[in-house]
Design a protein around this motif. Structure first.
Motif, PDB file in Angstrom:
ATOM      1  N   ILE A 200     -20.309 -47.555  14.510  1.00  0.00           N
ATOM      2  CA  ILE A 200     -20.019 -46.903  13.224  1.00  0.00           C
ATOM      3  C   ILE A 200     -20.417 -45.434  13.281  1.00  0.00           C
ATOM      4  O   ILE A 200     -19.720 -44.570  12.763  1.00  0.00           O
ATOM      5  CB  ILE A 200     -20.743 -47.660  12.077  1.00  0.00           C
ATOM      6  N   PHE A 201     -21.529 -45.126  13.948  1.00  0.00           N
ATOM      7  CA  PHE A 201     -22.011 -43.740  13.983  1.00  0.00           C
ATOM      8  C   PHE A 201     -21.720 -43.047  15.313  1.00  0.00           C
ATOM      9  O   PHE A 201     -22.351 -42.052  15.631  1.00  0.00           O
ATOM     10  CB  PHE A 201     -23.510 -43.707  13.687  1.00  0.00           C
ATOM     11  N   LEU A 202     -20.792 -43.606  16.080  1.00  0.00           N
ATOM     12  CA  LEU A 202     -20.499 -43.036  17.392  1.00  0.00           C
ATOM     13  C   LEU A 202     -20.144 -41.556  17.275  1.00  0.00           C
ATOM     14  O   LEU A 202     -19.241 -41.176  16.543  1.00  0.00           O
ATOM     15  CB  LEU A 202     -19.356 -43.809  18.051  1.00  0.00           C
ATOM     16  N   GLY A 203     -20.869 -40.705  17.989  1.00  0.00           N
ATOM     17  CA  GLY A 203     -20.610 -39.267  17.952  1.00  0.00           C
ATOM     18  C   GLY A 203     -21.292 -38.547  16.795  1.00  0.00           C
ATOM     19  O   GLY A 203     -21.329 -37.324  16.762  1.00  0.00           O
ATOM     20  N   ARG A 204     -21.833 -39.321  15.809  1.00  0.00           N
ATOM     21  CA  ARG A 204     -22.506 -38.678  14.668  1.00  0.00           C
ATOM     22  C   ARG A 204     -23.860 -39.348  14.452  1.00  0.00           C
ATOM     23  O   ARG A 204     -24.300 -39.569  13.327  1.00  0.00           O
ATOM     24  CB  ARG A 204     -21.672 -38.827  13.401  1.00  0.00           C
ATOM     25  N   GLU A 205     -24.486 -39.756  15.540  1.00  0.00           N
ATOM     26  CA  GLU A 205     -25.703 -40.550  15.432  1.00  0.00           C
ATOM     27  C   GLU A 205     -26.811 -39.770  14.732  1.00  0.00           C
ATOM     28  O   GLU A 205     -27.075 -38.624  15.073  1.00  0.00           O
ATOM     29  CB  GLU A 205     -26.200 -40.963  16.829  1.00  0.00           C
ATOM     30  N   PRO A 206     -27.457 -40.388  13.734  1.00  0.00           N
ATOM     31  CA  PRO A 206     -28.618 -39.743  13.119  1.00  0.00           C
ATOM     32  C   PRO A 206     -29.744 -39.649  14.159  1.00  0.00           C
ATOM     33  O   PRO A 206     -30.009 -40.623  14.859  1.00  0.00           O
ATOM     34  CB  PRO A 206     -29.010 -40.685  11.982  1.00  0.00           C
TER      35      PRO A 206
ATOM     36  N   SER B 203     -25.596 -51.067   7.650  1.00  0.00           N
ATOM     37  CA  SER B 203     -25.581 -52.260   6.799  1.00  0.00           C
ATOM     38  C   SER B 203     -24.923 -51.968   5.457  1.00  0.00           C
ATOM     39  O   SER B 203     -24.169 -52.786   4.933  1.00  0.00           O
ATOM     40  CB  SER B 203     -27.004 -52.754   6.542  1.00  0.00           C
ATOM     41  N   GLN B 204     -25.218 -50.766   4.910  1.00  0.00           N
ATOM     42  CA  GLN B 204     -24.601 -50.414   3.626  1.00  0.00           C
ATOM     43  C   GLN B 204     -23.078 -50.397   3.739  1.00  0.00           C
ATOM     44  O   GLN B 204     -22.375 -50.975   2.915  1.00  0.00           O
ATOM     45  CB  GLN B 204     -25.067 -49.022   3.182  1.00  0.00           C
ATOM     46  N   PHE B 205     -22.594 -49.727   4.789  1.00  0.00           N
ATOM     47  CA  PHE B 205     -21.138 -49.626   4.926  1.00  0.00           C
ATOM     48  C   PHE B 205     -20.522 -50.985   5.232  1.00  0.00           C
ATOM     49  O   PHE B 205     -19.421 -51.292   4.786  1.00  0.00           O
ATOM     50  CB  PHE B 205     -20.770 -48.609   6.000  1.00  0.00           C
TER      51      PHE B 205
ATOM     52  N   ILE C  39     -11.474 -60.449  16.318  1.00  0.00           N
ATOM     53  CA  ILE C  39     -10.665 -59.257  16.052  1.00  0.00           C
ATOM     54  C   ILE C  39     -10.703 -58.909  14.555  1.00  0.00           C
ATOM     55  O   ILE C  39     -10.816 -57.745  14.172  1.00  0.00           O
ATOM     56  CB  ILE C  39      -9.193 -59.499  16.473  1.00  0.00           C
ATOM     57  N   GLY C  40     -10.662 -59.935  13.717  1.00  0.00           N
ATOM     58  CA  GLY C  40     -10.662 -59.701  12.281  1.00  0.00           C
ATOM     59  C   GLY C  40     -11.913 -58.974  11.830  1.00  0.00           C
ATOM     60  O   GLY C  40     -11.857 -58.024  11.041  1.00  0.00           O
ATOM     61  N   VAL C  41     -13.064 -59.420  12.346  1.00  0.00           N
ATOM     62  CA  VAL C  41     -14.328 -58.784  11.966  1.00  0.00           C
ATOM     63  C   VAL C  41     -14.393 -57.368  12.544  1.00  0.00           C
ATOM     64  O   VAL C  41     -14.853 -56.429  11.886  1.00  0.00           O
ATOM     65  CB  VAL C  41     -15.522 -59.651  12.435  1.00  0.00           C
ATOM     66  N   GLN C  42     -13.884 -57.200  13.765  1.00  0.00           N
ATOM     67  CA  GLN C  42     -13.874 -55.865  14.364  1.00  0.00           C
ATOM     68  C   GLN C  42     -13.081 -54.889  13.502  1.00  0.00           C
ATOM     69  O   GLN C  42     -13.454 -53.731  13.337  1.00  0.00           O
ATOM     70  CB  GLN C  42     -13.264 -55.911  15.773  1.00  0.00           C
ATOM     71  N   GLN C  43     -11.992 -55.398  12.921  1.00  0.00           N
ATOM     72  CA  GLN C  43     -11.176 -54.561  12.054  1.00  0.00           C
ATOM     73  C   GLN C  43     -11.991 -54.076  10.861  1.00  0.00           C
ATOM     74  O   GLN C  43     -11.906 -52.926  10.450  1.00  0.00           O
ATOM     75  CB  GLN C  43      -9.989 -55.393  11.562  1.00  0.00           C
ATOM     76  N   MET C  44     -12.798 -55.001  10.307  1.00  0.00           N
ATOM     77  CA  MET C  44     -13.655 -54.635   9.170  1.00  0.00           C
ATOM     78  C   MET C  44     -14.664 -53.570   9.594  1.00  0.00           C
ATOM     79  O   MET C  44     -14.981 -52.655   8.839  1.00  0.00           O
ATOM     80  CB  MET C  44     -14.413 -55.866   8.663  1.00  0.00           C
ATOM     81  N   VAL C  45     -15.183 -53.712  10.823  1.00  0.00           N
ATOM     82  CA  VAL C  45     -16.135 -52.724  11.329  1.00  0.00           C
ATOM     83  C   VAL C  45     -15.457 -51.361  11.402  1.00  0.00           C
ATOM     84  O   VAL C  45     -16.026 -50.333  11.020  1.00  0.00           O
ATOM     85  CB  VAL C  45     -16.676 -53.145  12.718  1.00  0.00           C
ATOM     86  N   GLU C  46     -14.218 -51.377  11.843  1.00  0.00           N
ATOM     87  CA  GLU C  46     -13.463 -50.121  11.934  1.00  0.00           C
ATOM     88  C   GLU C  46     -13.299 -49.492  10.543  1.00  0.00           C
ATOM     89  O   GLU C  46     -13.408 -48.271  10.379  1.00  0.00           O
ATOM     90  CB  GLU C  46     -12.095 -50.402  12.562  1.00  0.00           C
ATOM     91  N   ILE C  47     -13.046 -50.340   9.547  1.00  0.00           N
ATOM     92  CA  ILE C  47     -12.917 -49.815   8.183  1.00  0.00           C
ATOM     93  C   ILE C  47     -14.261 -49.257   7.714  1.00  0.00           C
ATOM     94  O   ILE C  47     -14.333 -48.167   7.132  1.00  0.00           O
ATOM     95  CB  ILE C  47     -12.402 -50.921   7.225  1.00  0.00           C
ATOM     96  N   ALA C  48     -15.340 -49.988   8.009  1.00  0.00           N
ATOM     97  CA  ALA C  48     -16.676 -49.518   7.641  1.00  0.00           C
ATOM     98  C   ALA C  48     -16.947 -48.161   8.277  1.00  0.00           C
ATOM     99  O   ALA C  48     -17.535 -47.266   7.666  1.00  0.00           O
ATOM    100  CB  ALA C  48     -17.727 -50.537   8.080  1.00  0.00           C
TER     101      ALA C  48
END
Lengths: 512, 329
Positions: A105-111, A127-129, A148-157
């Protein structure tokens, strides 16, 4: 602030894009309201992807302008689009499956704190997203272990984590199961309620009927119509897309004869060793296999074709029992298979139609001393290129430059050159536009009329229902039920595919 | 065809450049014959490497197989006094067995070609050194008839020049290889497997058998090469005989248009590629102002340059093709 009721949230005016002489978009306009689900549809090559790429900053238009809240914006690059809150979710997911969900989720923008990764913050914020898309998973889970379905949700997050106000989804459901699709729709409804605008691209018109507020239709790179909520219907969309009225999806006759062409007895596949499968396809019969993704449909076809070794069982073709369950005996017995993944399994992309169509027959038509019969190969490729109307400049033009529909015709042609008596097709029209779809259906019908037994897997309900003489529904590795042509309805299939019992089980051989 | 022209151009350019710099010594009958003999010998092993590379594999054991054969042949003939026909038969058998075991390990045990043949590289050299106790093996002045196979030559009528025998052997091998690769079912299968093994399997091809065949061909040609090398030189030191030859073979194949991704390559190109390497080595020896100790650097730079040019040309061609393909849609 501007008055939102009068000025559309996102507006594209007169977009034109040319690729070295080919006009992909010709004066296209799009107007999207804040917080709506706006579907963009069209056949393959209608310009949907180009339009989306321009909106997401991946490509730049030659002419025309894009306005956000009535103010013109320049989108030179993905980052500028992201800064404006526009995120594109590609058809193929862009996640690193060897990394954790949070890291993706934070790839390239890691805190970071003092130059080191702040993993606590990564996981807390991830977790929030994730909860925004209804996922209650640990952000430390590896992406590769998710469906794949859950991965898609991760992509949306991930898109939400960059404060996206406009989400562009390119065929998001193409690899999702029914339940996963429903879950995605819930998330989309949820996001809409939170004020996120969604631009939704799909070939699946039923989905658009369900979720879209408005529809923009493209045809040949031009605007071909716009439908408001109450105008959206399957027929209206198809008509606008193809520019003609297709009253019925596909109407066909039945050619089923009484002789069994393919008999599969007590077949056990490696992925579902606890179940045995028995089925029969008669000469000229078209049998569709329906079921959810992961129900073992592809594995069944692969085992029949012998590409995956079956654990036990027997296969009989035209009365001859196969002595050995492998690919070559299957092919020699007259079985052919058009695989699901045509680019990796069906074609050699870097060679032309001649080499692709000729490949399976090289051995059968070889001359003395193992010499290849190039003349026969050339004749075969010419014949099927002509008969199937494959659009290619010459027989050695690399097939990777052909459209999806033409590629699929090459795969089918390759097997027709072997004169099969049993044809297995796995998702025969996936990624193929409506025109080519109709041609493939007509071809399947012609083959059935010639007495070829056809067994096909499809995730498209309308395809299974209208093409099959008989539908077998699979659920978790076994055949959960069989439906005759008359009983096959979307509800009946879904009932069986989700583990229910057949409401009206039909006796085999009484289904004509 | 275009690819062959490119590498042929490079060969001619290097030859002309060397001729200008080294003058008479380059085109003397002695030098040209040696050069052609060497090029032919390396051409044979490069063809072997090419078959494996075309199926998207790799064989790192070529040099060690050359060492094994090169040491065992004089050892069998001189130390063990095995009759010539039997010794040749044994060598062919050993090469065949090596190729078969590589192929079986790669296809049936599903090991990676790099690993299998890397182990082969170590194993065959160690085995050779053990068998002959690190002693240099030679023909001790005998077997001159057998040695003419490599040292002999056929006069070219009307000139002072002769055609070395290894060149005739290479012509035979190359002709057979061209026929196999381009005109038989198995050659077509190799090209298909190199491009996309899965699709080939889905087309009913016994991919395992074809891949095994490629490794067998490579090992047999390595064995043939090892035999010719030792007959030519007259002796072999187990410690370094054939050292690095796999890299020359692979480099020749790659220069000649084979892609390590598989599915591409022409035999003529590979033969020319192997010749380029040998002419380069000759250039470095003959031209005074190139120090011989930078030989590897020069060869490395030339290969890199050749492959880079090829990649650029290909990218340009692909772009143009994609454009015309779009226009015909």
């Amino acid at each position: 602030m501007t008055d939102h009721s009068a000025i559309p949230f996102l507006q594209a005016r007169g977009l034109t894009k040319r690729f070295s002489g080919v006009t992909a978009l010709d004066n296209v306009s799009l107007s999207v309201e804040r917080g709506e689900v706006h579907a963009v549809i069209g056949e393959n090559g209608a310009g949907k992807s180009t339009l989306m790429k321009i909106l997401a900053g991946v490509q730049q238009q030659d002419n025309g302008e894009i306005l956000l809240d009535g103010a013109p914006v320049k989108l030179n690059g993905v980052n500028q689009a992201l800064n404006q809150g526009i995120a594109l979710i590609h058809q193929e997911l862009n996640l690193a499956d060897n990394l954790e969900v949070g890291a993706n989720i934070f790839l390239g923008r890691e805190p970071k704190t003092c130059g080191f990764l702040n993993s606590k913050r990564i996981h807390r914020e991830a977790s929030q997203f994730l909860s925004m898309v209804g996922l209650e998973i640990n952000p430390r889970t590896l992406v590769g272990s998710l469906t794949i379905g859950v991965q898609q949700m991760v992509e949306i997050a991930k898109a939400l984590s960059v404060n996206a106000r406009i989400l562009i989804m390119d065929e998001p459901t193409s690899s999702l199961s029914q339940t996963e699709t429903e879950e995605l729709f819930r998330v989309i409804a949820n996001l809409k309620a939170q004020g996120v605008t969604i631009i939704y691209i799909s070939h699946r018109l039923f989905e658009i009927e369900t979720i879209a507020d408005r529809v923009t239709i493209l045809r040949d790179g031009k605007n071909a119509g716009r439908l408001s909520k109450d105008e959206i219907s399957h027929d209206a969309m198809v008509e606008a897309m193809v520019g003609r009225d297709i009253s019925k999806f596909y109407a066909r006759k039945s050619y089923a004869k009484n002789t069994a062409q393919l008999e599969v007895k007590s077949l056990r596949t490696q992925s579902w060793p606890q179940h045995t499968i028995d089925l029969e396809v008669r000469a000229g019969e078209m049998v569709g296999i329906a079921g959810l993704v992961g129900a073992g449909r592809t594995e069944l076809l692969r085992a029949i074709f012998g590409i995956d070794k079956a654990l036990s069982g027997s296969i009989t073709v035209s009365g001859q029992k196969l002595t050995n369950l492998n690919c070559r005996t299957a092919i020699n017995a007259g079985i052919a298979m058009v695989p699901e993944d045509r680019k990796n399994e069906g074609l050699i992309l870097e060679t032309g139609t001649r080499n692709n169509i000729g490949l399976p027959g090289l051995d059968r038509h070889r001359k003395a001393w193992l010499f290849a019969n190039s003349g026969h190969e050339k004749a075969d490729s010419e014949r099927f290129t002509r008969e199937m109307r494959i659009k290619t400049s010459n027989d050695s033009q690399q097939v990777r430059y052909l459209s999806g529909g033409n590629q699929q015709k090459v795969v089918i042609g390759k097997w027709l050159s072997m004169n099969p008596t049993v044809l297995l097709l796995d998702e025969p029209t996936r990624g193929v536009d409506i025109g080519a779809k109709q041609e493939i259906y007509r071809l399947m019908e012609e083959l059935a009329a010639q007495g070829v037994a056809i067994l096909f897997v499809s995730s498209e309900m309308e395809e299974v229902i209208s093409m099959s003489d008989r539908v077998l529904v699979m659920h978790e590795g076994r055949i959960a039920g069989e439906l005759s042509r008359n009983d096959a309805s979307e509800e009946a299939i879904m009932h069986l595919a989700t583990g229910g019992r057949a409401a009206h089980p039909t006796e085999p051989k009484e289904d004509q | 065809m275009k690819k062959i022209l490119g590498i042929l151009g490079l060969l001619i350019f290097i030859c002309l450049a060397t001729w200008t710099m080294a003058e008479e010594s380059f085109i003397s009958p002695f030098n040209t014959q040696n050069l052609i003999r060497r090029s032919a010998e390396f051409g044979i092993i490069s063809i072997g490497a090419a078959f494996v590379i075309i199926t998207a594999g790799i064989d790192l054991s070529i040099g060690s197989v050359i060492c094994l054969v090169g040491c065992l042949l004089p050892w069998m003939l001189v130390e063990r006094q095995i009759p010539v026909p039997l010794a040749l038969l044994l060598i062919a058998g050993i090469s065949l067995a090596i190729g078969l075991s590589h192929g079986l390990l790669i296809t049936k045990a599903k090991l990676q070609p790099f690993v299998v043949t890397l182990c082969g590289l170590l194993f065959y050299r160690g085995l050779t050194r053990g068998i002959v106790h690190d002693q240099t093996q030679g023909f001790k002045g005998g077997f001159s008839e057998l040695r003419t196979l490599a040292t002999g030559q056929v006069p070219i009528p009307g000139t002072d020049y002769n055609l070395p025998n290894p060149c005739l052997i290479l012509m035979g091998v190359a002709t057979l290889a061209i026929i196999l690769l381009n005109f038989t079912v198995y050659g077509r299968y190799m090209l298909a497997i190199g491009r996309n093994e899965t699709a080939a399997r889905f087309s009913g091809i016994n991919t395992d058998r074809v891949i095994i065949l490629a490794y067998v061909i490579c090992a047999l040609l390595s064995g043939l090469g090892g035999m010719i090398f030792v007959l030519d030189i007259g002796s072999a030191q187990p410690v370094d005989f054939g050292n690095f030859y796999e890299l020359y073979a692979i480099a020749g194949a790659v220069l000649g248009g084979c892609s390590l991704r598989g599915g591409e390559g022409t035999i003529i190109g590979v033969v020319i590629g192997a010749a380029v390497m040998q002419v380069l080595r000759n250039t470095i020896t003959l031209v005074d102002h190139i120090p011989t100790n930078i030989e590897y650097a020069v060869i490395g730079a030339v290969i890199l340059g050749g492959v880079m040019t090829d990649a650029l040309v290909k990218r340009f061609a692909a772009k143009r093709l994609a454009r015309t393909a779009k226009n015909t849609d």
